[in-house]
Scaffold this motif. Structure first.
Motif, PDB file in Angstrom:
ATOM      1  N   ILE A 318       0.832  -1.205   0.000  1.00  0.00           N
ATOM      2  CA  ILE A 318       0.000   0.000   0.000  1.00  0.00           C
ATOM      3  C   ILE A 318       0.862   1.249   0.000  1.00  0.00           C
ATOM      4  O   ILE A 318       0.598   2.218  -0.727  1.00  0.00           O
ATOM      5  N   ALA A 319       1.937   1.242   0.810  1.00  0.00           N
ATOM      6  CA  ALA A 319       2.797   2.416   0.888  1.00  0.00           C
ATOM      7  C   ALA A 319       3.481   2.696  -0.444  1.00  0.00           C
ATOM      8  O   ALA A 319       3.503   3.839  -0.920  1.00  0.00           O
ATOM      9  N   VAL A 320       4.028   1.646  -1.070  1.00  0.00           N
ATOM     10  CA  VAL A 320       4.709   1.830  -2.351  1.00  0.00           C
ATOM     11  C   VAL A 320       3.721   2.282  -3.422  1.00  0.00           C
ATOM     12  O   VAL A 320       4.023   3.149  -4.262  1.00  0.00           O
ATOM     13  N   THR A 321       2.514   1.710  -3.398  1.00  0.00           N
ATOM     14  CA  THR A 321       1.509   2.079  -4.386  1.00  0.00           C
ATOM     15  C   THR A 321       1.117   3.543  -4.267  1.00  0.00           C
ATOM     16  O   THR A 321       0.914   4.238  -5.268  1.00  0.00           O
ATOM     17  N   ARG A 322       1.035   4.054  -3.056  1.00  0.00           N
ATOM     18  CA  ARG A 322       0.650   5.442  -2.852  1.00  0.00           C
ATOM     19  C   ARG A 322       1.789   6.403  -3.190  1.00  0.00           C
ATOM     20  O   ARG A 322       1.550   7.508  -3.672  1.00  0.00           O
ATOM     21  N   ALA A 358      -6.185 -12.256  -9.510  1.00  0.00           N
ATOM     22  CA  ALA A 358      -5.032 -12.528  -8.652  1.00  0.00           C
ATOM     23  C   ALA A 358      -5.109 -11.750  -7.347  1.00  0.00           C
ATOM     24  O   ALA A 358      -4.725 -12.254  -6.286  1.00  0.00           O
ATOM     25  N   ALA A 359      -5.605 -10.517  -7.410  1.00  0.00           N
ATOM     26  CA  ALA A 359      -5.703  -9.699  -6.203  1.00  0.00           C
ATOM     27  C   ALA A 359      -6.589 -10.339  -5.149  1.00  0.00           C
ATOM     28  O   ALA A 359      -6.338 -10.211  -3.942  1.00  0.00           O
ATOM     29  N   SER A 378      -9.660 -11.765   8.341  1.00  0.00           N
ATOM     30  CA  SER A 378      -9.193 -10.376   8.448  1.00  0.00           C
ATOM     31  C   SER A 378      -7.965 -10.154   7.580  1.00  0.00           C
ATOM     32  O   SER A 378      -7.877  -9.145   6.851  1.00  0.00           O
ATOM     33  N   ILE A 379      -7.014 -11.076   7.630  1.00  0.00           N
ATOM     34  CA  ILE A 379      -5.812 -10.949   6.807  1.00  0.00           C
ATOM     35  C   ILE A 379      -6.166 -11.090   5.334  1.00  0.00           C
ATOM     36  O   ILE A 379      -5.600 -10.398   4.471  1.00  0.00           O
ATOM     37  N   TYR A 380      -7.121 -11.959   5.014  1.00  0.00           N
ATOM     38  CA  TYR A 380      -7.522 -12.090   3.613  1.00  0.00           C
ATOM     39  C   TYR A 380      -8.100 -10.785   3.076  1.00  0.00           C
ATOM     40  O   TYR A 380      -7.724 -10.323   1.988  1.00  0.00           O
ATOM     41  N   LEU A 381      -9.009 -10.180   3.818  1.00  0.00           N
ATOM     42  CA  LEU A 381      -9.623  -8.930   3.362  1.00  0.00           C
ATOM     43  C   LEU A 381      -8.587  -7.810   3.260  1.00  0.00           C
ATOM     44  O   LEU A 381      -8.611  -7.001   2.322  1.00  0.00           O
ATOM     45  N   PHE A 382      -7.663  -7.755   4.215  1.00  0.00           N
ATOM     46  CA  PHE A 382      -6.619  -6.738   4.166  1.00  0.00           C
ATOM     47  C   PHE A 382      -5.706  -6.956   2.962  1.00  0.00           C
ATOM     48  O   PHE A 382      -5.346  -6.007   2.250  1.00  0.00           O
ATOM     49  N   GLY A 383      -5.330  -8.221   2.717  1.00  0.00           N
ATOM     50  CA  GLY A 383      -4.472  -8.523   1.573  1.00  0.00           C
ATOM     51  C   GLY A 383      -5.160  -8.236   0.251  1.00  0.00           C
ATOM     52  O   GLY A 383      -4.547  -7.686  -0.679  1.00  0.00           O
ATOM     53  N   ALA A 384      -6.434  -8.602   0.136  1.00  0.00           N
ATOM     54  CA  ALA A 384      -7.170  -8.325  -1.102  1.00  0.00           C
ATOM     55  C   ALA A 384      -7.298  -6.823  -1.332  1.00  0.00           C
ATOM     56  O   ALA A 384      -7.209  -6.349  -2.470  1.00  0.00           O
ATOM     57  N   LEU A 385      -7.479  -6.064  -0.249  1.00  0.00           N
ATOM     58  CA  LEU A 385      -7.558  -4.612  -0.383  1.00  0.00           C
ATOM     59  C   LEU A 385      -6.232  -4.031  -0.873  1.00  0.00           C
ATOM     60  O   LEU A 385      -6.196  -3.188  -1.783  1.00  0.00           O
ATOM     61  N   ALA A 386      -5.117  -4.499  -0.305  1.00  0.00           N
ATOM     62  CA  ALA A 386      -3.802  -3.992  -0.708  1.00  0.00           C
ATOM     63  C   ALA A 386      -3.519  -4.285  -2.171  1.00  0.00           C
ATOM     64  O   ALA A 386      -3.072  -3.404  -2.926  1.00  0.00           O
ATOM     65  N   LEU A 387      -3.777  -5.508  -2.613  1.00  0.00           N
ATOM     66  CA  LEU A 387      -3.507  -5.865  -4.003  1.00  0.00           C
ATOM     67  C   LEU A 387      -4.484  -5.183  -4.953  1.00  0.00           C
ATOM     68  O   LEU A 387      -4.127  -4.877  -6.099  1.00  0.00           O
ATOM     69  N   LEU A 390      -3.207  -1.807  -5.692  1.00  0.00           N
ATOM     70  CA  LEU A 390      -2.125  -1.913  -6.665  1.00  0.00           C
ATOM     71  C   LEU A 390      -2.679  -2.024  -8.085  1.00  0.00           C
ATOM     72  O   LEU A 390      -2.195  -1.357  -9.013  1.00  0.00           O
ATOM     73  N   VAL A 391      -3.709  -2.835  -8.271  1.00  0.00           N
ATOM     74  CA  VAL A 391      -4.321  -2.981  -9.599  1.00  0.00           C
ATOM     75  C   VAL A 391      -4.946  -1.667 -10.054  1.00  0.00           C
ATOM     76  O   VAL A 391      -4.836  -1.277 -11.225  1.00  0.00           O
ATOM     77  N   ILE A 392      -5.588  -0.971  -9.146  1.00  0.00           N
ATOM     78  CA  ILE A 392      -6.224   0.307  -9.485  1.00  0.00           C
ATOM     79  C   ILE A 392      -5.191   1.278 -10.057  1.00  0.00           C
ATOM     80  O   ILE A 392      -5.412   1.937 -11.077  1.00  0.00           O
ATOM     81  N   ASN A 393      -4.034   1.367  -9.422  1.00  0.00           N
ATOM     82  CA  ASN A 393      -3.038   2.345  -9.828  1.00  0.00           C
ATOM     83  C   ASN A 393      -2.248   1.906 -11.061  1.00  0.00           C
ATOM     84  O   ASN A 393      -1.796   2.747 -11.834  1.00  0.00           O
ATOM     85  N   VAL A 394      -2.067   0.605 -11.251  1.00  0.00           N
ATOM     86  CA  VAL A 394      -1.329   0.136 -12.423  1.00  0.00           C
ATOM     87  C   VAL A 394      -2.156   0.311 -13.689  1.00  0.00           C
ATOM     88  O   VAL A 394      -1.655   0.764 -14.728  1.00  0.00           O
ATOM     89  N   PHE A 395      -3.442  -0.030 -13.618  1.00  0.00           N
ATOM     90  CA  PHE A 395      -4.290   0.022 -14.809  1.00  0.00           C
ATOM     91  C   PHE A 395      -5.193   1.250 -14.851  1.00  0.00           C
ATOM     92  O   PHE A 395      -6.020   1.379 -15.758  1.00  0.00           O
ATOM     93  N   LEU A 396      -5.030   2.157 -13.896  1.00  0.00           N
ATOM     94  CA  LEU A 396      -5.833   3.381 -13.851  1.00  0.00           C
ATOM     95  C   LEU A 396      -7.323   3.090 -13.911  1.00  0.00           C
ATOM     96  O   LEU A 396      -8.081   3.689 -14.669  1.00  0.00           O
ATOM     97  N   LEU A 397      -7.755   2.165 -13.063  1.00  0.00           N
ATOM     98  CA  LEU A 397      -9.157   1.743 -13.027  1.00  0.00           C
ATOM     99  C   LEU A 397      -9.915   2.520 -11.960  1.00  0.00           C
ATOM    100  O   LEU A 397      -9.330   2.981 -10.966  1.00  0.00           O
TER     101      LEU A 397
END
Length: 479
Positions: A318-322, A358-359, A378-387, A390-397
């Motif tokens: 999340i930090a790197v993506t932001r 994949a996310a 909880s970890i699954y939802l947090f991980g899916a949110l983080a990935l 990343l997809v949002i910012n890579v593909f500008l979705l």
């Protein structure tokens, strides 16, 4: 002369003792050694463990939880584990020193029906090791149990049953997840002979073999423990309350098995819905009961370091993506062949879809399987949110469209875990209703994401001709 004769007699006695010990070991056929405390009771609860499946560690944890549940209900009997020789030493040490089990180390029995086990059923190849229960001749009666059982109350009255007793979960075949036996080396040797001659076996595993050994059990009387505490002789059927199939629970969301005490839960479900998997709850609510027992008895110390590493990884993502400048790599190719242009656009769309899948899939596979369900989800939802970020910012979705499945999954968990349903039917209808109402939103979000990708691909600055400078526009300047 007399002294020499006496020495020869003593030497002969020692040789006879060695030969007798060797013969007894040969009769026991594979019993190498016993670790843990000596036999302290006349009866025992016994389980089995062998290696060679993808789920070895999971069954190790399950055996420990199941044996601890016997302590919780104050079972007055020894706990014995029949373990193959390749079970890790640290596991054996933990079960003997921390759980107080007697561990009997054995060599795996060869399964002559292995060729009949196809595909996933090959995990049952070594279940015939269960026959070693008949070699536990230190005990008058043994209750043999599978690791996917949980004891709700004391069942020591089972030791009053006869030479063989089992429960009929299936209308025609008894279940070998729990059965009572009287140890006997003669019976064990007879079973080994049946294995050598290839007695008929309906499933290639222990259940099919034992059904062939006791084909008339369905016609035997029902077991009712004598009030004076004496032991019965012969074979008996056990009431269903000693092997309550977990699927019975989900109809009314509470236990009510009228025949016999509601003493033992068994989980003979699909392999991926055993109670120790974190994802089994709230899909199958009984998983939380299993994890409560594990939490009280063993804790989750082994999984905590892995969970912390995953949390740190998702925070870094999340930090790197932001911090990074989001955007797509500008592609340079000759646009004159129209087919090439269409192919590249199609590949980018497919990449966006794959990244989305994949996310939501990767976190599922990296979380330790036996972690507590609340922690796992909880970890699954947090991980899916983080990935997903990343997809949002890579593909500008559009963020809301990408996160729509995330909100749908969180809502589904709430619907399934809602504790005030009046019965299983109402719960199933609520889940189907929620899925039906969510489907249009999921489809609309997918369509909007594809439209967003198509709009972006049609922008000239992202696809300049070879040798031509790209035009600087406000769209290409992301910041």
């Amino acid at each position: 002369m007399a002294a020499a004769a006496e020495r020869w007699r003593r030497l002969a006695a020692v040789l006879l003792l060695i030969l007798a010990t060797t013969a007894a070991a040969g009769e026991r056929r594979g019993l190498a050694r016993v670790e843990g405390p000596a036999a302290r009771h006349r009866h025992a609860y016994a389980a089995m463990m062998y290696m060679g499946t993808p789920r070895d560690y999971e069954f190790y944890v399950a055996v420990r939880v199941m044996m601890r549940s016997l302590t919780r209900v104050r079972a007055d009997a020894d706990r014995v584990l029949i373990a193959s020789a390749d079970v890790p030493r640290d596991w054996v040490r933990a079960m003997t020193e921390e759980d107080g089990m007697r561990v009997v180390i054995v060599e795996n029995l060869r399964n002559p029906y292995e060729s009949n086990l196809g595909g996933i059923n090959r995990r049952f190849k070594l279940t015939l090791n269960k026959l070693y229960a008949w070699t536990l001749v230190d005990y008058e009666r043994v209750v043999m149990i599978d690791s996917d059982n949980i004891f709700l109350q004391n069942t020591d009255e089972l030791f009053q049953c006869g030479q063989f007793c089992a429960v009929f979960i299936n209308p025609c075949y008894f279940h070998t997840g729990l059965f009572v036996l009287q140890p006997s080396m003669d019976v064990f040797k007879s079973m080994l002979h049946d294995l050598e001659i290839g007695r008929e076996n309906s499933d290639g595993a222990d259940q099919g073999f034992l059904v062939g050994c006791y084909p008339d059990l369905l016609d035997r009387p029902m077991f009712h423990p004598p009030e004076n505490g004496t032991k019965l002789n012969g074979t008996y059927r056990l009431p269903l309350g000693y092997q309550m199939d977990a699927s019975y629970y989900y109809l009314k969301l509470h236990w009510h098995v009228p025949c016999g005490p509601n003493s033992v839960i068994t989980f003979p479900s699909a392999p991926w819905f055993k109670p120790w998997y974190w994802w089994s709850w709230p899909i199958l609510p009984l998983g939380l009961s299993w994890h409560k027992q594990r939490w009280d008895d063993l804790g989750y110390a082994a999984e905590i370091p892995v969970i912390l590493m995953e949390v740190l990884m998702y925070i870094v993502i999340i930090a790197v993506t932001r911090l990074a400048r989001p955007g797509m790599t500008k592609l340079c190719y000759n646009r004159r062949p129209e087919k090439q242009n269409a192919l590249v656009q199609w590949l980018i769309k497919m990449a966006a879809i794959v990244a989305m899948v994949a996310a939501y899939s990767i976190p599922f596979f990296v979380i330790p399987r036996t972690v507590h369900p609340i922690m796992g989800w909880s970890i699954y939802l947090f991980g899916a949110l983080a990935l997903s970020v990343l997809v949002i910012n890579v593909f500008l979705l559009p963020a809301l469209d990408v996160l729509t499945p995330w909100f749908a999954i969180a809502g589904m968990l709430f619907v399934m875990a809602f504790p005030w349903y009046h019965g299983g039917i109402v719960r199933v209808l609520a889940i189907f209703g929620y899925a039906f109402c969510s489907a249009p939103f999921l489809w609309a979000s997918l369509v909007r994401m594809m439209d967003s990708v198509q709009t972006m691909l049609e922008r000239d600055p992202f696809f300049p001709r070879l040798g031509e400078p790209a035009q600087e526009t406000e769209f290409s300047k992301l910041y």
